[in-house]
Write an enzyme that holds these catalytic residues in place. Structure first.
Site, PDB file in Angstrom:
ATOM      1  CD  GLU A  36      -2.907  -1.057   2.378  1.00  0.00           C
ATOM      2  OE1 GLU A  36      -3.784  -0.184   2.419  1.00  0.00           O
ATOM      3  OE2 GLU A  36      -2.741  -1.910   3.273  1.00  0.00           O
TER       4      GLU A  36
ATOM      5  CG  ASP B  16       3.170  -2.800  -9.673  1.00  0.00           C
ATOM      6  OD1 ASP B  16       3.745  -2.501  -8.608  1.00  0.00           O
ATOM      7  OD2 ASP B  16       1.943  -2.705  -9.823  1.00  0.00           O
TER       8      ASP B  16
ATOM      9  CD  GLN C 108       0.373  -6.513   0.713  1.00  0.00           C
ATOM     10  OE1 GLN C 108       0.574  -7.033  -0.382  1.00  0.00           O
ATOM     11  NE2 GLN C 108      -0.237  -5.353   0.835  1.00  0.00           N
TER      12      GLN C 108
ATOM     13  NE  ARG D 229      -4.536  -2.147  -1.532  1.00  0.00           N
ATOM     14  CZ  ARG D 229      -3.275  -2.495  -1.746  1.00  0.00           C
ATOM     15  NH1 ARG D 229      -2.592  -1.934  -2.720  1.00  0.00           N
ATOM     16  NH2 ARG D 229      -2.705  -3.410  -0.989  1.00  0.00           N
TER      17      ARG D 229
ATOM     18  CB  THR E 165      -1.364   4.449  -7.206  1.00  0.00           C
ATOM     19  OG1 THR E 165      -2.188   3.671  -6.348  1.00  0.00           O
ATOM     20  CG2 THR E 165      -2.095   5.731  -7.573  1.00  0.00           C
TER      21      THR E 165
END
Lengths: 376, 174
Positions: free
Chosen positions: A57, A221, A225, A199, A62
């Site tokens: 996150e 990309d 986590q 998201r 994005t």
């Protein structure tokens, strides 16, 4: 005319006589592979390969969406429909998290009648709607719209929202809930802003290619986590540059993975392993202190000193906090690197901000890359 | 230079993996292709349809390998197998194996789930039932569906399959 026909027939026969179909296929495959290798070789030599790294996150995906908006093709109808489903899912899950949090934090309902709405939302099987298509998705969502609207207006839910750092809530949930009537329109398709705010966690490693002034760029990309980071090394080959993204506003939050590690601390630890990795000795590393818009809001109310006692300065001053953050990351470099550490304060959901920042970054990368090529 | 060649060989590995889905060339000339264009087209309609087709599942699995996230489909399949187990002893053994392989924080093929889901699953597996893994399986299914599946539909692997089955249909009609 009659004499001509046998000749043509003979020509047709030659391939069958000389080669079996299997052999023909093999020859064709072999040629295709040779051609592909040759093309790949040339491409790899010129290619600018950029890794987007960072914790979960932090805004990596994005940023990639922005690259597509700024340098690639815009999202087509199908992509927009996919994001619409993602957004509906974000909203439903967000409301469920809030309802659950309200109960666990023992916050009373503003309007006790909303308890029924809460139960309706909690009972919903989130998987079934995702299997629906197009209009069905909208209709399923519309069934819940009154409950969602009522819940979001409830003061108990709002209180839970204000305590969101105590649980895990997606940052864009508020935006979508504030615009829930738009989402419920039958002909709704996500706007560019909606797409940027949608998201979904990234799985594995995937690549996006585009060109800038005839220079091929490949953005890689990755999932951020802990479990996803185990495979990062798979893409550490032939890297030109690393964009390391940090969610700068999360200094008061804990990880989704274990609910106890401070998110900024996690980010610093990851950065330490990357910036000191010998594989990247000649790779330019650029720090993106992302979510500056959220950081600006947070410093007004949350004292960073409560979480990072070494902070000196005015805790409600944005520049002081930003300076401290940059210093924290700089201090993770063990040796005196020849490479300077560049940094930028970014807001990945803001297209103009990313356009400007990436222009600088691109120039830095190409300049470094040119120097490297000259040294070869 | 070796590294670059390694990079290239990865690509060619993908190509060879691709041949898994089509019968040998010899067989193709004598028998109908196992896959129809309609079938392959239908994979784009929903993730469930893709997974329920033997060849679709294999194609998706290969695609996930190219993105280094195939542990998710392996986990999902392990959960599907688990649901079918009748014997409590075997259920316990299998549950433990799945937990150690995919769910535990130190699992070699750890799937990406949040802390709460992991803890709840761990507790459920203390006394395993056929439904113990449902929630975590649904989470992983959802992650694949929302992130990997749309990319699969846009991938070269899928587009090539569409093109090849399309060409074959045209030949047959002639």
């Amino acid at each position: 005319m009659a004499d001509f026909l046998p000749s043509r027939t003979a020509i047709v026969c030659i391939p069958n006589c000389l080669l079996s179909s299997g052999e023909i296929d093999q020859i064709r495959k072999s040629k295709e592979i040779d051609k592909s290798l040759s093309r790949e070789k040339t491409y790899v030599k010129k290619l600018v390969k950029i890794l987007l790294l960072g914790a979960g996150e932090s805004g990596k995906s994005t940023f990639l969406k922005q690259m597509r908006i700024i340098h690639g093709q815009d999202f087509d109808q199908r992509a927009k429909e996919e994001f619409r489903a993602t957004i509906y899912s974000n909203v439903i899950k967000g409301v469920r998290v809030l309802v659950d949090a309200r109960e666990k934090l023992h916050i009373p309902w503003g309007n006790p009648e909303n308890q029924a709405h809460g139960e309706t939302v909690m009972a919903f099987d989130t998987r079934s709607s995702l299997m629906a298509k197009g209009m069905m998705e909208t209709k399923v969502f519309l069934n819940f719209l009154p409950a969602i609207r009522a819940l979001w207006q409830d003061s108990g839910i709002q209180n839970a929202y204000d305590r969101r750092r105590e649980f895990q809530l997606g940052e864009s949930v508020k935006y979508f809930l504030d615009n829930v009537d738009k989402l419920g329109q039958l002909d709704y398709l996500p706007s560019q802003k909606d797409i940027l705010l949608a998201r979904k966690p990234t799985k594995g490693i995937h690549e996006y290619e585009f060109e800038i002034k005839n220079v091929p760029f490949k953005m890689v990309d990755v999932g951020g986590q802990r479990s996803e980071r185990k495979r990062w090394f798979e893409c550490f080959d032939s890297v030109t540059s690393i964009l390391f993204l940090v969610s700068s506003s999360e200094y008061d939050q804990v990880l989704m993975e274990d609910r106890q590690t401070n998110r900024l601390t996690e980010s610093l630890n990851i950065f330490e392993t990357i910036v000191n990795n010998r594989v990247f000795a000649n790779v330019s590393i650029i720090l993106f202190l992302n979510k500056t818009d959220l950081l600006e809001d947070k410093v007004k109310t949350v004292n960073i000193k409560d979480y990072f006692s070494e902070f000196t300065g005015e805790p409600h001053n944005l520049q002081d906090v930003q300076k401290f953050l940059v210093e924290c990351f700089r201090n993770k470099r063990r040796e005196q690197q020849q490479k300077p550490l560049y940094h930028h304060f970014t807001t990945a959901i803001n297209t103009e901000n990313i356009r400007l920042v990436f222009r600088d970054v691109k120039d830095t990368i190409l300049h470094d890359n040119l120097k490297q090529l000259m040294l070869q | 230079m070796k590294t670059r060649l390694g990079c290239l060989s990865n690509k060619s590995d993908s190509c060879s993996d691709f041949s898994e889905f089509l019968p040998p060339a010899q067989e193709r000339t004598t028998r109908c292709l196992k896959l129809s264009n309609d079938e392959v087209t239908r994979w784009a309609d929903s993730f469930d349809i893709l997974l329920s087709n033997k060849y679709g599942l294999a194609a998706f699995r290969t695609f996930l390998k190219t993105e280094f996230s195939d542990e998710n489909i392996e986990f999902w399949l392990a959960c599907e197998d688990y649901k079918k187990i009748k014997s409590p002893a075997k259920m316990m053994s299998k549950a433990n194996k799945i937990y150690k392989e995919f769910i535990d924080v130190h699992a070699p093929r750890e799937v990406n789930i949040d802390h709460r889901t992991r803890e709840e699953t761990k507790n459920r597996l203390l006394e395993p039932t056929p439904h113990s893994l449902n929630e975590v399986q649904a989470k992983v299914y959802s992650l694949m569906e929302k992130d990997s599946y749309p990319r699969f539909i846009r991938s070269k692997i899928y587009q090539d399959l569409l093109n090849r089955t399309q060409i074959y249909c045209q030949r047959k009609s002639v």
